[in-house]
Design an enzyme around this catalytic site. Structure first.
Site, PDB file in Angstrom:
ATOM      1  N   ASN A  67      62.663  35.460  49.645  1.00  0.00           N
ATOM      2  CA  ASN A  67      62.020  36.576  49.009  1.00  0.00           C
ATOM      3  C   ASN A  67      63.067  37.341  48.098  1.00  0.00           C
ATOM      4  OD1 ASN A  67      59.678  36.505  51.061  1.00  0.00           O
ATOM      5  ND2 ASN A  67      61.475  36.552  52.227  1.00  0.00           N
ATOM      6  N   ASP A  98      69.727  34.753  56.428  1.00  0.00           N
ATOM      7  CA  ASP A  98      68.412  35.647  56.725  1.00  0.00           C
ATOM      8  C   ASP A  98      68.427  36.646  55.668  1.00  0.00           C
ATOM      9  OD1 ASP A  98      66.503  37.397  58.245  1.00  0.00           O
ATOM     10  OD2 ASP A  98      67.073  36.109  59.784  1.00  0.00           O
ATOM     11  N   GLY A 134      69.339  33.389  50.975  1.00  0.00           N
ATOM     12  CA  GLY A 134      69.032  34.481  51.858  1.00  0.00           C
ATOM     13  C   GLY A 134      67.476  34.700  51.616  1.00  0.00           C
ATOM     14  N   HIS A 135      67.103  35.635  52.588  1.00  0.00           N
ATOM     15  CA  HIS A 135      65.595  36.155  52.711  1.00  0.00           C
ATOM     16  C   HIS A 135      65.349  37.370  51.714  1.00  0.00           C
ATOM     17  CE1 HIS A 135      64.818  33.661  56.708  1.00  0.00           C
ATOM     18  NE2 HIS A 135      65.443  32.870  55.701  1.00  0.00           N
ATOM     19  N   GLY A 136      66.091  37.636  50.973  1.00  0.00           N
ATOM     20  CA  GLY A 136      66.049  39.153  50.243  1.00  0.00           C
ATOM     21  C   GLY A 136      66.636  40.094  50.925  1.00  0.00           C
TER      22      GLY A 136
END
Length: 393
Positions: A273, A219, A241-243
């Site tokens: 992201n 995440d 991950g999602h940034g």
């Protein structure tokens, strides 16, 4: 006169001796208090005993965890203490129960509440979350939500240094309602498809610094929730991950804003992201302002620069309204690298409260060695220097 002088000298020595005694930390070895380094014996009581002794003492304390693996159930270390200098010096590994049901409905595995001046130095925290992730993948909402590995709430003057967090059930580290927190040399590791395993989550806190850390998870590497101010992130490597995400914001109608955030010298590798701000599409008093993103490198990132004010994961139960979160004064400076999608810069802002004072300066993002694209909706701002893709502001 000579007697007076010698009395004065003696009193100075006496004061110095008292101060020295107060300043000398007392060490509490958890193994001496019954903890077993076999990874199976429940050592929770020994850790709580060490905390009780350190917390009740006027002297600074060191809770020492020797090499080896120590099994811990969910544990809460509660203050206030009689001193403001307790250090957990961890040479070994703390391991959570392998059966996720044991702590899966506890909010936290290791939790510090209402403490001041706590330092955690070194060590590995193994949340053993893989079985819970598998449960969520196959059975969804019938599984426990999972425990955060390490939580701090209502606490001040916290230092976390050289700590590794592996395979958390849910979030790895949460900082909630805290002041003056420094995290440095932290390593977070979980599978890229592990659900809700945010690396470091900060909310309702001020004066938090995250330095020189490596985060690989399923995440957000860092998630920045409502009520965060004066946050400094520097030298972080993120991926998978999602940034690094501000938000999601606007989940509540009445919500504290996010302000004075600096994110600099960061690298994103293969992330969903890069630098993201996200808010739900519904009325809210929330805001995000005075944000600086500086010196970021993107390596094959799906959304290198994104503001998403219609955030709704999996498009389930979306509010379908207009976001009330006001986003302003956001600067992107020296952002370069490669996008994994054609649209490298996306500002999808609120029609009612457009994004304002967005500034792009020295941005160079490409897609498959070609020019990338940018997309703007209800966003206003300026550019300076070379900006690629061509700005739509």
């Amino acid at each position: 006169m000579a007697n007076r002088r010698s009395l004065f000298s003696l009193s100075l020595i006496f004061v110095f001796m008292i101060n020295s005694a107060i300043a000398t930390p007392v060490t509490y070895n958890v193994a001496s208090l019954g903890a077993k380094a076999d990874g199976k014996t429940d050592s929770t009581k020994a850790f709580l005993s060490a905390w009780a002794k350190a917390c009740a003492s006027m002297n600074p304390g060191v809770i020492y965890v020797p090499a080896g693996t120590f099994f811990l159930r969910d544990v809460v270390f509660t203050g206030p203490c009689k001193n403001n200098a307790i250090t957990f010096r961890i040479a070994g590994t703390l391991v959570a129960p392998s059966d996720y049901r044991v702590i899966g409905n506890a909010a936290n595995w290791i939790f510090f509440h209402h403490v001041n001046g706590v330092t955690i130095s070194g060590g590995i925290l193994d949340g053993q979350g893989t079985a819970l992730w598998a449960c969520k993948a196959s059975h969804g909402e019938s599984c426990p939500s999972g425990a955060t590995t390490l939580g701090f709430s209502d606490s001040n003057n916290i230092v976390v240094s050289g700590l590794a967090s592996l395979n958390s059930q849910m979030f790895h580290i949460v900082i909630n309602d805290c002041q003056n927190v420094q995290m440095q040399g932290v390593r977070v590791s979980a599978s890229g498809n592990s659900p809700n395993t945010d690396g470091i989550h900060v909310q309702m806190s001020s004066g938090v610094t995250i330095l020189n850390s490596k985060i690989a998870t399923g995440d957000d590497c860092v998630s920045i929730g409502p009520g965060t101010s004066n946050l400094w992130i520097e030298g972080v490597a993120c991926g998978p991950g999602h940034g690094i995400s501000i938000g999601s914001l606007g989940k509540e109608q009445e919500e504290a804003g996010v302000q004075n955030v600096t994110v600099k010298t960061v690298t994103f590798t293969g992330t969903q992201n890069g630098l993201r701000i996200k808010s739900w599409g519904r009325p809210s008093t929330g805001f995000a302002r005075n944000i600086l993103f500086q010196h970021a490198t993107m390596v094959n990132v799906e959304n290198p620069i994104i503001i998403d004010q219609h955030y709704c994961p999996d498009n389930k139960g979306c509010p379908g309204q207009v976001s009330g979160v006001q986003i302003s004064d956001v600067t992107y400076e020296d952002i370069h690298g490669t996008s994994a999608t054609e649209v490298a810069v996306k500002f999808d802002c609120s029609p009612k409260y457009p994004c304002s004072e967005i500034k792009l300066e020295d941005v160079k993002l490409t897609y498959k060695n070609q020019a990338a694209e940018s997309s703007c909706s209800h966003a206003d701002g300026t550019t300076e220097g070379v900006v690629q893709p061509t700005s739509c502001l």
